[in-house]
Design an enzyme around this catalytic site. Structure first.
Site, PDB file in Angstrom:
ATOM      1  N   GLY A 104       0.788  -1.234   0.000  1.00 43.18           N
ATOM      2  CA  GLY A 104       0.000   0.000   0.000  1.00 43.18           C
ATOM      3  C   GLY A 104       0.819   1.282   0.000  1.00 43.18           C
ATOM      4  O   GLY A 104       0.390   2.306  -0.535  1.00 43.18           O
ATOM      5  N   GLU A 124       3.769   4.671   5.772  1.00 37.51           N
ATOM      6  CA  GLU A 124       2.586   3.816   5.561  1.00 37.51           C
ATOM      7  C   GLU A 124       1.491   4.569   4.817  1.00 37.51           C
ATOM      8  O   GLU A 124       1.463   5.804   4.824  1.00 37.51           O
ATOM      9  CB  GLU A 124       2.028   3.347   6.916  1.00 37.51           C
ATOM     10  CG  GLU A 124       2.382   1.923   7.271  1.00 37.51           C
ATOM     11  CD  GLU A 124       1.712   0.873   6.396  1.00 37.51           C
ATOM     12  OE1 GLU A 124       1.193   1.192   5.302  1.00 37.51           O
ATOM     13  OE2 GLU A 124       1.719  -0.295   6.809  1.00 37.51           O
ATOM     14  N   ASP A 125       0.603   3.811   4.211  1.00 35.63           N
ATOM     15  CA  ASP A 125      -0.560   4.427   3.573  1.00 35.63           C
ATOM     16  C   ASP A 125      -1.685   4.634   4.573  1.00 35.63           C
ATOM     17  O   ASP A 125      -2.356   5.650   4.546  1.00 35.63           O
ATOM     18  CB  ASP A 125      -1.044   3.585   2.377  1.00 35.63           C
ATOM     19  CG  ASP A 125      -1.280   2.124   2.739  1.00 35.63           C
ATOM     20  OD1 ASP A 125      -0.600   1.621   3.656  1.00 35.63           O
ATOM     21  OD2 ASP A 125      -2.132   1.489   2.114  1.00 35.63           O
ATOM     22  N   ASP A 131      -5.247   1.663  10.384  1.00 39.56           N
ATOM     23  CA  ASP A 131      -6.684   1.383  10.510  1.00 39.56           C
ATOM     24  C   ASP A 131      -6.944   0.940  11.956  1.00 39.56           C
ATOM     25  O   ASP A 131      -7.158   1.762  12.841  1.00 39.56           O
ATOM     26  CB  ASP A 131      -7.042   0.315   9.468  1.00 39.56           C
ATOM     27  CG  ASP A 131      -8.520   0.131   9.263  1.00 39.56           C
ATOM     28  OD1 ASP A 131      -9.272   0.281  10.227  1.00 39.56           O
ATOM     29  OD2 ASP A 131      -8.952  -0.168   8.135  1.00 39.56           O
ATOM     30  N   LYS A 189      -7.477   6.150  10.791  1.00 45.41           N
ATOM     31  CA  LYS A 189      -8.895   6.084  11.184  1.00 45.41           C
ATOM     32  C   LYS A 189      -8.961   6.064  12.705  1.00 45.41           C
ATOM     33  O   LYS A 189      -8.936   4.984  13.312  1.00 45.41           O
ATOM     34  CB  LYS A 189      -9.547   4.806  10.646  1.00 45.41           C
ATOM     35  CG  LYS A 189      -9.723   4.761   9.145  1.00 45.41           C
ATOM     36  CD  LYS A 189     -10.437   3.466   8.764  1.00 45.41           C
ATOM     37  CE  LYS A 189     -10.522   3.300   7.273  1.00 45.41           C
ATOM     38  NZ  LYS A 189     -11.053   1.973   6.888  1.00 45.41           N
ATOM     39  N   ASP A 191      -6.089  -0.709  -1.785  1.00 43.49           N
ATOM     40  CA  ASP A 191      -6.782  -1.603  -2.716  1.00 43.49           C
ATOM     41  C   ASP A 191      -8.090  -2.139  -2.190  1.00 43.49           C
ATOM     42  O   ASP A 191      -8.355  -2.136  -0.983  1.00 43.49           O
ATOM     43  CB  ASP A 191      -5.876  -2.802  -3.038  1.00 43.49           C
ATOM     44  CG  ASP A 191      -5.806  -3.778  -1.867  1.00 43.49           C
ATOM     45  OD1 ASP A 191      -5.443  -3.342  -0.743  1.00 43.49           O
ATOM     46  OD2 ASP A 191      -6.127  -4.964  -2.051  1.00 43.49           O
ATOM     47  N   ARG A 220      -5.361   0.360  -6.706  1.00 38.12           N
ATOM     48  CA  ARG A 220      -4.160   1.008  -6.162  1.00 38.12           C
ATOM     49  C   ARG A 220      -3.673   2.106  -7.101  1.00 38.12           C
ATOM     50  O   ARG A 220      -3.034   3.058  -6.677  1.00 38.12           O
ATOM     51  CB  ARG A 220      -3.032  -0.021  -6.000  1.00 38.12           C
ATOM     52  CG  ARG A 220      -3.283  -1.101  -4.966  1.00 38.12           C
ATOM     53  CD  ARG A 220      -1.979  -1.855  -4.703  1.00 38.12           C
ATOM     54  NE  ARG A 220      -2.189  -3.154  -4.082  1.00 38.12           N
ATOM     55  CZ  ARG A 220      -2.308  -3.370  -2.776  1.00 38.12           C
ATOM     56  NH1 ARG A 220      -2.282  -2.364  -1.942  1.00 38.12           N
ATOM     57  NH2 ARG A 220      -2.462  -4.594  -2.293  1.00 38.12           N
TER      58      ARG A 220
HETATM   59  C1  PRP Z   1      -2.791  -2.065   5.131  1.00 37.51           C
HETATM   60  C2  PRP Z   1      -1.813  -0.941   5.487  1.00 37.51           C
HETATM   61  C3  PRP Z   1      -1.263  -1.377   6.803  1.00 37.51           C
HETATM   62  C4  PRP Z   1      -2.398  -2.164   7.408  1.00 37.51           C
HETATM   63  C5  PRP Z   1      -3.093  -1.320   8.412  1.00 37.51           C
HETATM   64  O1  PRP Z   1      -2.093  -3.084   4.506  1.00 37.51           O
HETATM   65  O2  PRP Z   1      -0.835  -0.782   4.509  1.00 37.51           O
HETATM   66  O3  PRP Z   1      -0.105  -2.166   6.662  1.00 37.51           O
HETATM   67  O4  PRP Z   1      -3.320  -2.501   6.371  1.00 37.51           O
HETATM   68  O5  PRP Z   1      -4.183  -2.020   8.948  1.00 37.51           O
HETATM   69  P1  PRP Z   1      -4.393  -2.133  10.515  1.00 37.51           P
HETATM   70  O6  PRP Z   1      -4.119  -0.778  11.115  1.00 37.51           O
HETATM   71  O7  PRP Z   1      -5.859  -2.505  10.655  1.00 37.51           O
HETATM   72  O8  PRP Z   1      -3.500  -3.193  11.037  1.00 37.51           O
HETATM   73  P2  PRP Z   1      -2.838  -4.356   3.892  1.00 37.51           P
HETATM   74  O9  PRP Z   1      -2.850  -5.477   4.893  1.00 37.51           O
HETATM   75  O10 PRP Z   1      -4.180  -3.943   3.350  1.00 37.51           O
HETATM   76  O11 PRP Z   1      -1.858  -4.791   2.722  1.00 37.51           O
HETATM   77  P3  PRP Z   1      -1.402  -3.945   1.451  1.00 37.51           P
HETATM   78  O12 PRP Z   1      -0.528  -2.817   1.950  1.00 37.51           O
HETATM   79  O13 PRP Z   1      -0.632  -4.912   0.627  1.00 37.51           O
HETATM   80  O14 PRP Z   1      -2.638  -3.428   0.765  1.00 37.51           O
END
Ligand code: PRP
Length: 183
Positions: free
Chosen positions: A48, A103-104, A107, A135, A163, A169
């Site tokens: 991400g 990071e993106d 959550d 968030k 994504d 993406r």
């Molecule tokens: C996303 C994002 C963080 C994680 C955050 O990655 O890049 O690594 O989720 O979520 P959390 O705060 O609930 O733990 P994802 O697992 O979607 O993988 P990606 O980056 O390959 O899309």
């Protein structure tokens, strides 16, 4: 045949490309100031963070190096579990280095809580986190974020690295997917 435009598959745009770049420029100038007299290693978390890393690093005026980690969190569907597996580790040692994780999105915070603990155990000189999105209402684990682009409500967002089922993406904006796109 009608040409596909994934932009039309959004119910709404939350942040345009221009808004994202303006915010990244603001954060980059703060990072320039923070690391003015230090060598910083940017650690991007695949997949991400690809876009944030590419754009944030190019807005920086200081020297920086980059490295990547790939992690997978075990969970049901779209939910993080906090149990994280490292799929690709850093190529370099971070002991005594100034590390900035890029990071993106934060959550639930479960992934980043684990990751920061893991990196801290490697004894970097300093460890900070920059995330484009956060968030606050979804947070389940404490995560110390030094720079945040935008706080957003508990909505599922796509674009600019984020994504849905591996897609979207490559969207330049960040937005909420039209519900009819969920299969
Ligand atoms: C996303 C994002 C963080 C994680 C955050 O990655 O890049 O690594 O989720 O979520 P959390 O705060 O609930 O733990 P994802 O697992 O979607 O993988 P990606 O980056 O390959 O899309």
């Amino acid at each position: 045949m009608k040409a596909i435009d994934i932009q039309n598959e959004l119910a709404k745009v939350l942040f345009t490309e221009a808004e994202i770049q303006n915010r990244l420029k603001e954060i980059a100038s703060e990072i320039d100031a923070e690391y003015a007299d230090k060598d910083v290693l940017l650690v991007g978390v695949l997949n991400g963070a690809l876009m944030v890393m590419a754009d944030l690093s190019r807005h920086l005026k200081i020297h920086c190096e980059t490295d990547w980690m790939a992690i997978s969190s075990y969970g049901a569907g779209t939910q993080s579990s906090g149990i994280v597996r490292i799929l690709k580790d850093l190529s370099t040692t971070i002991k005594d280095r100034h590390v900035l994780v890029v990071e993106d999105i934060v959550d639930t915070g479960l992934t980043l809580h684990y990751l920061l603990e893991n990196l801290r155990s490697r004894e970097p000189a300093s460890l900070n986190l920059m995330t484009l999105l956060r968030k606050p209402e979804a947070l389940q684990a404490p995560v110390d974020v030094k720079w945040v682009g935008f706080d957003i409500p508990k909505e599922f967002v796509v674009g600019y690295g984020l994504d849905y089922a591996g897609k979207y993406r490559n969207l330049r904006d960040i937005g909420v997917l039209d519900p009819k796109m969920y299969s």
